[in-house]
Design a protein around this motif. Structure first.
Motif, short mmCIF file in Angstrom:
data_model
loop_
_atom_site.label_atom_id
_atom_site.label_comp_id
_atom_site.label_asym_id
_atom_site.label_seq_id
_atom_site.Cartn_x
_atom_site.Cartn_y
_atom_site.Cartn_z
N SER A 100 44.90 40.80 45.12
CA SER A 100 43.68 41.24 44.44
C SER A 100 43.40 42.67 44.90
N ILE A 101 43.03 43.51 43.96
CA ILE A 101 42.70 44.89 44.27
C ILE A 101 41.27 44.93 44.79
N LYS A 102 41.07 45.54 45.97
CA LYS A 102 39.75 45.57 46.60
C LYS A 102 38.71 46.24 45.71
N THR A 103 39.04 47.41 45.19
CA THR A 103 38.18 48.10 44.24
C THR A 103 38.93 48.14 42.92
N PRO A 104 38.52 47.36 41.93
CA PRO A 104 39.25 47.32 40.66
C PRO A 104 39.52 48.72 40.11
N ILE A 105 40.66 48.85 39.45
CA ILE A 105 41.10 50.15 38.94
C ILE A 105 40.93 50.18 37.43
N ILE A 106 40.31 51.24 36.95
CA ILE A 106 40.22 51.47 35.51
C ILE A 106 41.30 52.49 35.18
N PHE A 107 42.27 52.05 34.38
CA PHE A 107 43.40 52.89 34.03
C PHE A 107 43.68 52.73 32.53
N ASN A 108 43.79 53.85 31.83
CA ASN A 108 44.01 53.83 30.37
C ASN A 108 42.96 52.98 29.65
N GLY A 109 41.75 52.96 30.20
CA GLY A 109 40.65 52.27 29.55
C GLY A 109 40.58 50.77 29.82
#
Length: 122
Positions: free
Chosen positions: A11-20
């Motif tokens: 799980s990503i600690k801080t979610p990533i917004i990539f390409n929307g």
């Protein structure tokens, strides 16, 4: 295709917004990253080329935050990206140029799959 070694889903600690899109998980091919694949056999190489940890790979993933890149390959279900990025890890090759190869399958489970990271000369 040969054995790509250990693949870890985290799980990503801080979610990533990539390409929307919002990504909350990552699959990381940690052995592929650290050993690379033999071009002929497609098996993992015997000699380690790097010593990145899962946390190190997460730092590379954070570079994607709020970015937009065009994929190198897309088949409608999966997109593969290969970008050049300066190493964000202070203790390991900080500022050196690396190729960061990853894929996404946005129609499915919003997972960024990190395929490999390797040093390139600049």
């Amino acid at each position: 295709m040969g054995d790509r070694g250990e693949i870890v889903e985290i799980s990503i600690k801080t979610p990533i917004i990539f390409n929307g899109y919002l990504y909350e998980k990552a699959k990381i091919e940690i052995d592929h990253i650290n050993y690379g694949l033999d071009k002929t056999t497609k098996e993992l190489k015997k000699i380690k080329r790097s010593s990145f940890t899962l946390d190190d790979v997460m730092e590379f993933l954070e570079v994607l935050q709020d970015q937009f890149f065009l994929p190198k390959y897309s088949d409608g279900e999966r997109e593969i990206y290969a970008i050049e990025v300066r190493c964000p890890i202070k203790e390991k090759s900080f500022g050196k140029l690396f190729r960061f190869v990853f894929s996404t399958a946005t129609q499915y489970d919003k997972v960024i799959s990190t395929i490999t990271i390797f040093r390139i000369r600049d």
